[in-house]
Design an enzyme around this catalytic site. Structure first.
Site, PDB file in Angstrom:
ATOM      1  N   GLU A 282     -33.318 -25.389  -1.222  1.00 15.66           N
ATOM      2  CA  GLU A 282     -32.230 -25.040  -2.133  1.00 15.66           C
ATOM      3  C   GLU A 282     -30.982 -24.611  -1.362  1.00 15.66           C
ATOM      4  OE1 GLU A 282     -36.093 -23.352  -3.983  1.00 15.66           O
ATOM      5  OE2 GLU A 282     -35.331 -23.940  -2.006  1.00 15.66           O
TER       6      GLU A 282
ATOM      7  N   THR B 114     -71.643 -33.195  11.614  1.00 17.08           N
ATOM      8  CA  THR B 114     -70.602 -32.264  11.178  1.00 17.08           C
ATOM      9  C   THR B 114     -69.957 -32.732   9.882  1.00 17.08           C
ATOM     10  OG1 THR B 114     -70.153 -31.613  13.467  1.00 17.08           O
ATOM     11  CG2 THR B 114     -68.429 -31.167  11.853  1.00 17.08           C
TER      12      THR B 114
ATOM     13  N   GLY C 136     -68.798 -35.281  14.616  1.00 17.04           N
ATOM     14  CA  GLY C 136     -69.485 -36.545  14.359  1.00 17.04           C
ATOM     15  C   GLY C 136     -70.175 -36.573  13.000  1.00 17.04           C
TER      16      GLY C 136
ATOM     17  N   ARG D  53     -51.075 -38.424  20.762  1.00 14.21           N
ATOM     18  CA  ARG D  53     -50.557 -39.195  21.894  1.00 14.21           C
ATOM     19  C   ARG D  53     -49.821 -40.444  21.442  1.00 14.21           C
ATOM     20  NH1 ARG D  53     -55.760 -38.326  22.630  1.00 14.21           N
ATOM     21  NH2 ARG D  53     -56.337 -40.523  22.393  1.00 14.21           N
TER      22      ARG D  53
ATOM     23  N   CYS E 297     -38.253 -19.428  -3.984  1.00  8.26           N
ATOM     24  CA  CYS E 297     -38.905 -18.207  -3.508  1.00  8.26           C
ATOM     25  C   CYS E 297     -38.159 -16.964  -3.979  1.00  8.26           C
ATOM     26  CB  CYS E 297     -39.015 -18.221  -1.978  1.00  8.26           C
ATOM     27  SG  CYS E 297     -37.436 -18.216  -1.119  1.00  8.26           S
TER      28      CYS E 297
ATOM     29  N   ASP F  18     -67.760 -38.506  23.554  1.00 10.81           N
ATOM     30  CA  ASP F  18     -66.479 -39.216  23.474  1.00 10.81           C
ATOM     31  C   ASP F  18     -65.402 -38.618  24.372  1.00 10.81           C
ATOM     32  OD1 ASP F  18     -67.714 -40.777  21.612  1.00 10.81           O
ATOM     33  OD2 ASP F  18     -66.510 -40.112  19.901  1.00 10.81           O
TER      34      ASP F  18
ATOM     35  N   ALA G 217     -65.065 -43.595  11.031  1.00 15.14           N
ATOM     36  CA  ALA G 217     -65.052 -45.056  11.069  1.00 15.14           C
ATOM     37  C   ALA G 217     -66.490 -45.549  11.097  1.00 15.14           C
ATOM     38  CB  ALA G 217     -64.286 -45.557  12.292  1.00 15.14           C
TER      39      ALA G 217
ATOM     40  N   CYS H 164     -34.378 -17.779  -2.274  1.00 14.85           N
ATOM     41  CA  CYS H 164     -33.592 -18.875  -2.831  1.00 14.85           C
ATOM     42  C   CYS H 164     -33.216 -18.614  -4.285  1.00 14.85           C
ATOM     43  CB  CYS H 164     -34.376 -20.183  -2.720  1.00 14.85           C
ATOM     44  SG  CYS H 164     -34.576 -20.749  -1.011  1.00 14.85           S
TER      45      CYS H 164
END
Length: 355
Positions: A53, A302, A299, A215, A78, A208, A157, A87
């Site tokens: 705002e 989890t 994995g 990245r 807010c 892994d 995946a 605001c």
């Protein structure tokens, strides 16, 4: 579409420009309209900086028009002093006569107080315009404040024959067994930049050796989290020896020599009770740290724990065109249709929302 909906849609477009940059604040866009013409726009660009705002009001060249304008904003203005002034008071100060709000702010610091300030200052206030869309955009913010936990996004995946990984043998290379393509991996790095924290389990870390950073996309690295009950990881792994923070959820009877080896300013050990359900403990820790969202990359065990506990909000599942024939079974699909399905060349993405 009415004019109010049209301008609220523009607020949402503006707000989304800051995806990944405002947490733990919400994404907010604002538009000022004078007699059917947009005279100012703004959005909350970065946590700690000016709110939407304020940026919209600042962009107006002729401030005299504000006294005959409508301000649109996707979330209630807010009402408290934080890094920036309230605001709601700013809007009253500039005598904007009408304010259209997408949805009420769920946080205890606001939750209707901004609307009360506007009304007390003489503003005509309308709420609930495109409310479902406004809530969806800030679903992380709403989940955090209404359910007292971060918004949880699961990602995995799977091969065409339903495996998430090959069976690893002693001496096999420590690296991922890729299932998807480069386009999918770029997309995952974009997703990482949009969440505040990222989590993997012990097996994924050891087999892994992931960096769990951003990245292949421009954005902020999430806080890395590792479940490692017995401290099997050591200083040779990327997430330990690079320059980014790491939180390790570990047990009481952990490897003391390893703990000394890992004990430096970037690694925080958080002791958990592994005899009790672990996922609620992790989410409680993140809530206390004011972390709005969690990206879970594996994995299989989890991910399955989050699914079993029903403590997840989105699941993003890639299916590649590779076949492993045998291996580690992928988590079971949610038992309802995907909301979104996209083809990424030779990979298909299914997105599920936990209802």
């Amino acid at each position: 579409m009415g004019s109010d909906e049209k301008y609220m849609r523009r607020c949402l477009e503006l707000a989304a420009l800051a995806s990944g940059h405002t947490a733990p604040n919400p994404m907010v866009g604002s538009v000022l309209v004078h007699r059917g013409r947009i005279i100012g726009e703004g959005y909350h660009q970065l946590y700690g900086q000016a709110h939407a705002e304020a940026n919209a009001i600042r962009s107006v060249q002729d401030r005299g028009l504000l006294k005959d304008a409508t301000l649109y904003v996707n979330l209630e203005p807010c009402s408290h002093h934080g890094n920036t002034p309230p605001c709601s008071e700013l809007i009253v100060q500039h005598q904007v006569p009408r304010v259209v709000i997408g949805t009420v702010d769920p946080s205890s610091r606001v939750s209707g107080r901004g609307i009360s300030i506007l009304k007390a200052g003489g503003c005509q206030v309308q709420t609930g315009v495109l409310e479902a869309d406004c809530r969806f955009l800030n679903r992380r913010f709403f989940t955090f404040h209404q359910q007292q936990r971060p918004y949880v996004v699961l990602k995995w995946a799977r091969t065409a024959d339903g495996f998430i990984d090959k069976i690893r043998q002693r001496g096999d290379p420590v690296q991922p067994n890729w299932i998807t393509n480069d386009l999918s991996r770029h997309l995952v790095h974009k997703w990482r930049s949009q969440e505040q924290a990222i989590l993997v389990g012990t097996h994924t870390a050891l087999k892994d050796d992931p960096g769990l950073n951003v990245r292949e996309w421009h954005g902020k690295d999430p806080l890395r989290l590792l479940i490692d009950r017995d401290l099997q990881i050591d200083a040779s792994y990327k997430m330990v020896h690079d320059d980014l923070p790491l939180v390790i959820f570990t047990g009481k009877n952990r490897h003391k020599a390893k703990e000394q080896q890992l004990n430096h300013h970037r690694v925080e050990m958080v002791e958990m009770d592994f005899d009790q359900p672990l996922i609620p403990q992790i989410l409680d820790y993140l809530h206390r740290k004011n972390i709005l969202s969690l990206f879970v990359e594996g994995g299989s065990f989890t991910l399955s724990q989050f699914l079993k506990e029903e403590l997840w909000d989105e699941a993003r599942v890639f299916t590649g065109n590779r076949f492993f024939t045998a291996g580690v079974k992928a988590p079971e699909w949610p038992h309802f249709p995907a909301t979104e399905t996209k083809d990424l060349y030779e990979t298909r993405l299914h997105v599920f929302y936990n209802k």
